[in-house]
Design a protein around this motif. Structure first.
Motif, PDB file in Angstrom:
ATOM      1  N   ALA A 117     -10.693  -5.154 -69.107  1.00  0.00           N
ATOM      2  CA  ALA A 117      -9.560  -5.992 -69.529  1.00  0.00           C
ATOM      3  C   ALA A 117      -9.961  -6.946 -70.644  1.00  0.00           C
ATOM      4  CB  ALA A 117      -9.018  -6.771 -68.333  1.00  0.00           C
ATOM      5  N   GLY A 118     -11.136  -7.572 -70.510  1.00  0.00           N
ATOM      6  CA  GLY A 118     -11.589  -8.526 -71.519  1.00  0.00           C
ATOM      7  C   GLY A 118     -11.837  -7.881 -72.866  1.00  0.00           C
ATOM      8  N   THR A 119     -12.320  -6.616 -72.864  1.00  0.00           N
ATOM      9  CA  THR A 119     -12.560  -5.888 -74.109  1.00  0.00           C
ATOM     10  C   THR A 119     -11.238  -5.473 -74.751  1.00  0.00           C
ATOM     11  OG1 THR A 119     -14.677  -5.093 -73.267  1.00  0.00           O
ATOM     12  CG2 THR A 119     -13.733  -3.902 -75.125  1.00  0.00           C
ATOM     13  N   LEU A 120     -10.269  -5.049 -73.927  1.00  0.00           N
ATOM     14  CA  LEU A 120      -8.938  -4.712 -74.453  1.00  0.00           C
ATOM     15  C   LEU A 120      -8.272  -5.937 -75.085  1.00  0.00           C
ATOM     16  CD1 LEU A 120      -7.404  -2.344 -71.745  1.00  0.00           C
ATOM     17  CD2 LEU A 120      -7.785  -1.806 -74.155  1.00  0.00           C
ATOM     18  N   ILE A 124      -7.135 -11.903 -85.576  1.00  0.00           N
ATOM     19  CA  ILE A 124      -8.001 -12.956 -85.045  1.00  0.00           C
ATOM     20  C   ILE A 124      -9.364 -12.344 -84.737  1.00  0.00           C
ATOM     21  CG2 ILE A 124      -8.344 -14.613 -83.168  1.00  0.00           C
ATOM     22  CD1 ILE A 124      -5.209 -14.462 -82.823  1.00  0.00           C
ATOM     23  N   ARG A 125     -10.391 -12.836 -85.385  1.00  0.00           N
ATOM     24  CA  ARG A 125     -11.727 -12.294 -85.168  1.00  0.00           C
ATOM     25  C   ARG A 125     -12.354 -12.942 -83.928  1.00  0.00           C
ATOM     26  NH1 ARG A 125     -17.315 -13.433 -88.281  1.00  0.00           N
ATOM     27  NH2 ARG A 125     -18.576 -12.033 -87.017  1.00  0.00           N
ATOM     28  N   VAL A 126     -12.827 -12.117 -83.013  1.00  0.00           N
ATOM     29  CA  VAL A 126     -13.500 -12.615 -81.814  1.00  0.00           C
ATOM     30  C   VAL A 126     -14.929 -12.063 -81.817  1.00  0.00           C
ATOM     31  CG1 VAL A 126     -13.477 -12.738 -79.299  1.00  0.00           C
ATOM     32  CG2 VAL A 126     -11.302 -12.647 -80.557  1.00  0.00           C
ATOM     33  N   ALA A 127     -15.907 -12.962 -81.894  1.00  0.00           N
ATOM     34  CA  ALA A 127     -17.320 -12.570 -81.881  1.00  0.00           C
ATOM     35  C   ALA A 127     -17.869 -12.811 -80.480  1.00  0.00           C
ATOM     36  CB  ALA A 127     -18.100 -13.378 -82.912  1.00  0.00           C
ATOM     37  N   THR A 128     -18.038 -11.739 -79.709  1.00  0.00           N
ATOM     38  CA  THR A 128     -18.594 -11.854 -78.354  1.00  0.00           C
ATOM     39  C   THR A 128     -20.112 -11.737 -78.408  1.00  0.00           C
ATOM     40  OG1 THR A 128     -18.145  -9.501 -78.057  1.00  0.00           O
ATOM     41  CG2 THR A 128     -16.532 -11.037 -77.160  1.00  0.00           C
ATOM     42  N   GLU A 129     -20.753 -12.107 -77.296  1.00  0.00           N
ATOM     43  CA  GLU A 129     -22.221 -12.116 -77.193  1.00  0.00           C
ATOM     44  C   GLU A 129     -22.852 -12.853 -78.383  1.00  0.00           C
ATOM     45  OE1 GLU A 129     -23.877  -8.457 -74.908  1.00  0.00           O
ATOM     46  OE2 GLU A 129     -22.382  -7.643 -76.298  1.00  0.00           O
ATOM     47  N   THR A 130     -22.216 -13.954 -78.740  1.00  0.00           N
ATOM     48  CA  THR A 130     -22.640 -14.751 -79.902  1.00  0.00           C
ATOM     49  C   THR A 130     -22.620 -16.224 -79.534  1.00  0.00           C
ATOM     50  OG1 THR A 130     -21.599 -13.095 -81.338  1.00  0.00           O
ATOM     51  CG2 THR A 130     -22.201 -15.187 -82.361  1.00  0.00           C
ATOM     52  N   LYS A 131     -23.610 -16.969 -80.023  1.00  0.00           N
ATOM     53  CA  LYS A 131     -23.685 -18.411 -79.787  1.00  0.00           C
ATOM     54  C   LYS A 131     -23.524 -19.180 -81.099  1.00  0.00           C
ATOM     55  CE  LYS A 131     -26.925 -18.295 -75.865  1.00  0.00           C
ATOM     56  NZ  LYS A 131     -28.268 -18.748 -75.423  1.00  0.00           N
ATOM     57  N   GLU A 164     -20.286 -14.727 -73.791  1.00  0.00           N
ATOM     58  CA  GLU A 164     -20.278 -13.573 -72.881  1.00  0.00           C
ATOM     59  C   GLU A 164     -19.877 -12.303 -73.637  1.00  0.00           C
ATOM     60  OE1 GLU A 164     -21.318 -13.671 -69.827  1.00  0.00           O
ATOM     61  OE2 GLU A 164     -21.453 -15.826 -69.496  1.00  0.00           O
ATOM     62  N   ASN A 165     -19.885 -11.171 -72.921  1.00  0.00           N
ATOM     63  CA  ASN A 165     -19.623  -9.885 -73.582  1.00  0.00           C
ATOM     64  C   ASN A 165     -18.149  -9.527 -73.659  1.00  0.00           C
ATOM     65  OD1 ASN A 165     -19.101  -9.318 -70.904  1.00  0.00           O
ATOM     66  ND2 ASN A 165     -20.241  -7.382 -70.872  1.00  0.00           N
ATOM     67  N   ARG A 166     -17.258 -10.456 -73.259  1.00  0.00           N
ATOM     68  CA  ARG A 166     -15.824 -10.173 -73.267  1.00  0.00           C
ATOM     69  C   ARG A 166     -15.042 -11.486 -73.291  1.00  0.00           C
ATOM     70  NH1 ARG A 166     -17.823  -9.798 -68.129  1.00  0.00           N
ATOM     71  NH2 ARG A 166     -16.608 -10.696 -66.412  1.00  0.00           N
ATOM     72  N   MET A 167     -13.756 -11.399 -73.537  1.00  0.00           N
ATOM     73  CA  MET A 167     -12.902 -12.584 -73.483  1.00  0.00           C
ATOM     74  C   MET A 167     -12.557 -12.919 -72.030  1.00  0.00           C
ATOM     75  SD  MET A 167     -10.281 -12.094 -76.700  1.00  0.00           S
ATOM     76  CE  MET A 167      -9.608 -13.762 -76.506  1.00  0.00           C
ATOM     77  N   VAL A 168     -12.320 -14.183 -71.768  1.00  0.00           N
ATOM     78  CA  VAL A 168     -11.918 -14.723 -70.458  1.00  0.00           C
ATOM     79  C   VAL A 168     -12.759 -14.123 -69.326  1.00  0.00           C
ATOM     80  CG1 VAL A 168      -9.876 -15.614 -69.280  1.00  0.00           C
ATOM     81  CG2 VAL A 168      -9.589 -14.476 -71.466  1.00  0.00           C
ATOM     82  N   PRO A 169     -14.080 -14.280 -69.376  1.00  0.00           N
ATOM     83  CA  PRO A 169     -14.959 -13.600 -68.417  1.00  0.00           C
ATOM     84  C   PRO A 169     -14.806 -14.044 -66.968  1.00  0.00           C
ATOM     85  CG  PRO A 169     -16.205 -15.153 -69.777  1.00  0.00           C
ATOM     86  CD  PRO A 169     -14.840 -15.070 -70.372  1.00  0.00           C
ATOM     87  N   ILE A 206     -14.878 -22.410 -80.220  1.00  0.00           N
ATOM     88  CA  ILE A 206     -16.061 -22.096 -79.412  1.00  0.00           C
ATOM     89  C   ILE A 206     -15.609 -21.906 -77.966  1.00  0.00           C
ATOM     90  CG2 ILE A 206     -18.372 -22.812 -78.718  1.00  0.00           C
ATOM     91  CD1 ILE A 206     -18.434 -24.733 -81.080  1.00  0.00           C
ATOM     92  N   GLY A 207     -15.656 -20.666 -77.494  1.00  0.00           N
ATOM     93  CA  GLY A 207     -15.252 -20.371 -76.119  1.00  0.00           C
ATOM     94  C   GLY A 207     -13.951 -19.595 -76.067  1.00  0.00           C
ATOM     95  N   ALA A 208     -13.992 -18.415 -75.438  1.00  0.00           N
ATOM     96  CA  ALA A 208     -12.790 -17.584 -75.271  1.00  0.00           C
ATOM     97  C   ALA A 208     -12.426 -17.484 -73.801  1.00  0.00           C
ATOM     98  CB  ALA A 208     -13.020 -16.202 -75.869  1.00  0.00           C
ATOM     99  N   GLY A 209     -12.581 -18.611 -73.090  1.00  0.00           N
ATOM    100  CA  GLY A 209     -12.171 -18.665 -71.690  1.00  0.00           C
ATOM    101  C   GLY A 209     -10.681 -18.934 -71.578  1.00  0.00           C
ATOM    102  N   PHE A 210     -10.238 -19.375 -70.405  1.00  0.00           N
ATOM    103  CA  PHE A 210      -8.812 -19.592 -70.151  1.00  0.00           C
ATOM    104  C   PHE A 210      -8.241 -20.670 -71.080  1.00  0.00           C
ATOM    105  CE2 PHE A 210      -5.212 -21.462 -67.873  1.00  0.00           C
ATOM    106  CZ  PHE A 210      -4.477 -20.321 -67.576  1.00  0.00           C
ATOM    107  N   ILE A 211      -8.895 -21.838 -71.113  1.00  0.00           N
ATOM    108  CA  ILE A 211      -8.400 -22.930 -71.964  1.00  0.00           C
ATOM    109  C   ILE A 211      -8.486 -22.534 -73.435  1.00  0.00           C
ATOM    110  CG2 ILE A 211      -8.838 -25.305 -72.714  1.00  0.00           C
ATOM    111  CD1 ILE A 211      -9.753 -25.899 -69.826  1.00  0.00           C
ATOM    112  N   GLY A 212      -9.610 -21.906 -73.809  1.00  0.00           N
ATOM    113  CA  GLY A 212      -9.776 -21.466 -75.186  1.00  0.00           C
ATOM    114  C   GLY A 212      -8.676 -20.520 -75.624  1.00  0.00           C
ATOM    115  N   SER A 213      -8.266 -19.612 -74.737  1.00  0.00           N
ATOM    116  CA  SER A 213      -7.232 -18.638 -75.090  1.00  0.00           C
ATOM    117  C   SER A 213      -5.855 -19.285 -75.225  1.00  0.00           C
ATOM    118  CB  SER A 213      -7.197 -17.514 -74.046  1.00  0.00           C
ATOM    119  OG  SER A 213      -8.408 -16.783 -74.084  1.00  0.00           O
ATOM    120  N   ILE A 214      -5.599 -20.341 -74.464  1.00  0.00           N
ATOM    121  CA  ILE A 214      -4.341 -21.078 -74.625  1.00  0.00           C
ATOM    122  C   ILE A 214      -4.321 -21.779 -75.990  1.00  0.00           C
ATOM    123  CG2 ILE A 214      -3.003 -23.050 -73.774  1.00  0.00           C
ATOM    124  CD1 ILE A 214      -3.933 -22.235 -70.939  1.00  0.00           C
ATOM    125  N   ILE A 215      -5.460 -22.373 -76.361  1.00  0.00           N
ATOM    126  CA  ILE A 215      -5.581 -23.026 -77.672  1.00  0.00           C
ATOM    127  C   ILE A 215      -5.415 -21.976 -78.778  1.00  0.00           C
ATOM    128  CG2 ILE A 215      -7.131 -24.324 -79.196  1.00  0.00           C
ATOM    129  CD1 ILE A 215      -8.476 -25.370 -76.553  1.00  0.00           C
TER     130      ILE A 215
END
Length: 336
Positions: free
Chosen positions: A136-139, A149-156, A124-129, A98-107
């Protein structure tokens, strides 16, 4: 699996602190008493002080999701968390992040190396917003998709339910995903709860000036807990990143030791490796009023460069897939 647990230790010698005449107490401060210049400890002891540095860091945010406290749901913050995740995140198991921010991406990077199947859910609508713009986040998302790795954006995540040894995670898109482990990486907050009623001024964190002093002159703060001078706009901000913490600590130490030293402000900067694609961002990458933006993008090769300028000076940058001269970009921003 690359580093043993003792690799976390910054000080290898047992007598390190004693040799430096530092009295190290393993205890918890429950209250700071400004009037008597003393600290109350959880053990019941009290300590008096001339000056105090508050460097308590931050805590992971826990979103209000039903089932967030179930076994198998963990933040990744302490060694106990890491042990629990490592036990569950075995090769072929399914992890939901849950979460594709900075810490999430390291995990995410570490789990991918372990051979874990992964679903990432980002509101949010992209990774590491908070680090990358939409391009960049969409790329980065497309890169992760290519790596399986499946990334579901704009999803809770709506709820988490126990299903035997597994967890069922219900998403806002009406999908339910089964997982062996759920990892929560939805941001952090400064650790200031023990300061309630102390008179130390706080906003998002402890408000400090360019000397790292709070509104109480003998109390200083540094790192994730401090809301200090922002290099880019001169305001005050919490920048929970390692370069800011080290500089905060150095400036606070000098001032507490009687060597007046002013802090020029912390620059937002992040460097991230996401399953082999490296991204960087510095300063006011999102753009500034009255400024100009120059961009270069090659979606096929996952290369993107965004430069933000104001009055012919570089004030922000995003690099994706570029390695050349990245340090120079940061230097140009910091030297103005």
């Amino acid at each position: 699996g690359h580093i043993p647990e003792n690799g976390m230790l910054l000080r290898k010698q047992e007598n390190h602190f004693k040799d430096l005449r530092i009295d190290l107490r393993n205890d918890r401060v429950t209250k700071l008493n400004v009037g008597t210049r003393s600290l109350t400890l959880e053990s019941g002891d009290s300590l008096s002080y001339d000056r105090v540095l508050i460097a308590t860091g931050s805590l992971p945010l826990q979103p209000p999701i039903p089932g967030i406290d179930l076994p198998g749901v963990h933040p990744c913050w302490t060694i106990e968390d890491a042990r629990a995740i490592h036990k569950l995140a075995t090769k072929g198991s399914h992890a939901l992040l849950i979460g594709a921010g900075f810490i999430g991406s390291i995990i995410l990077n570490a789990l991918a190396e372990c051979g874990v199947k992964m679903t990432v859910v980002e509101v949010e609508n992209r990774m590491v917003p908070r680090m990358l713009d939409e391009t960049a986040g969409t790329l980065l998302k497309k890169w992760c998709d290519r790596k399986g790795i499946r990334v579901a954006t704009e999803t809770k995540v709506e709820s988490i339910e126990q299903d035997g040894k597994r967890l069922n995670v219900k998403l806002s898109n009406a999908e339910t995903i089964g997982a062996d482990v759920v990892i929560v990486a939805t941001g952090v907050r400064p650790r200031t709860e023990f300061l309630e009623g102390s008179g130390v001024k706080m906003d998002q964190g402890i408000l400090v000036n360019s000397l790292m002093q709070s509104n109480v002159p003998e109390i200083y703060a540094a790192g994730d807990v401090a809301q200090g001078v922002d290099f880019s706009d001169g305001g005050q901000a919490v920048h929970p990143i390692q370069p800011t913490a080290t500089e905060h600590g150095r400036i606070a130490a000098l001032n507490m030791a009687g060597v007046p030293t002013r802090y020029q402000g912390s620059l937002i900067m992040n460097v991230l490796d996401t399953v082999g694609l490296v991204s960087y961002s510095f300063g006011q990458w999102m753009g500034v009023q009255g400024g100009e933006v120059a961009e270069s993008v090659n979606e096929e090769s996952f290369r993107y460069l965004r430069l933000v300028l104001k009055e012919d000076r570089l004030v922000g940058a995003i690099c994706l897939g570029h390695f050349e001269h990245v340090g120079i970009l940061r230097g140009l921003i910091q030297s103005k």
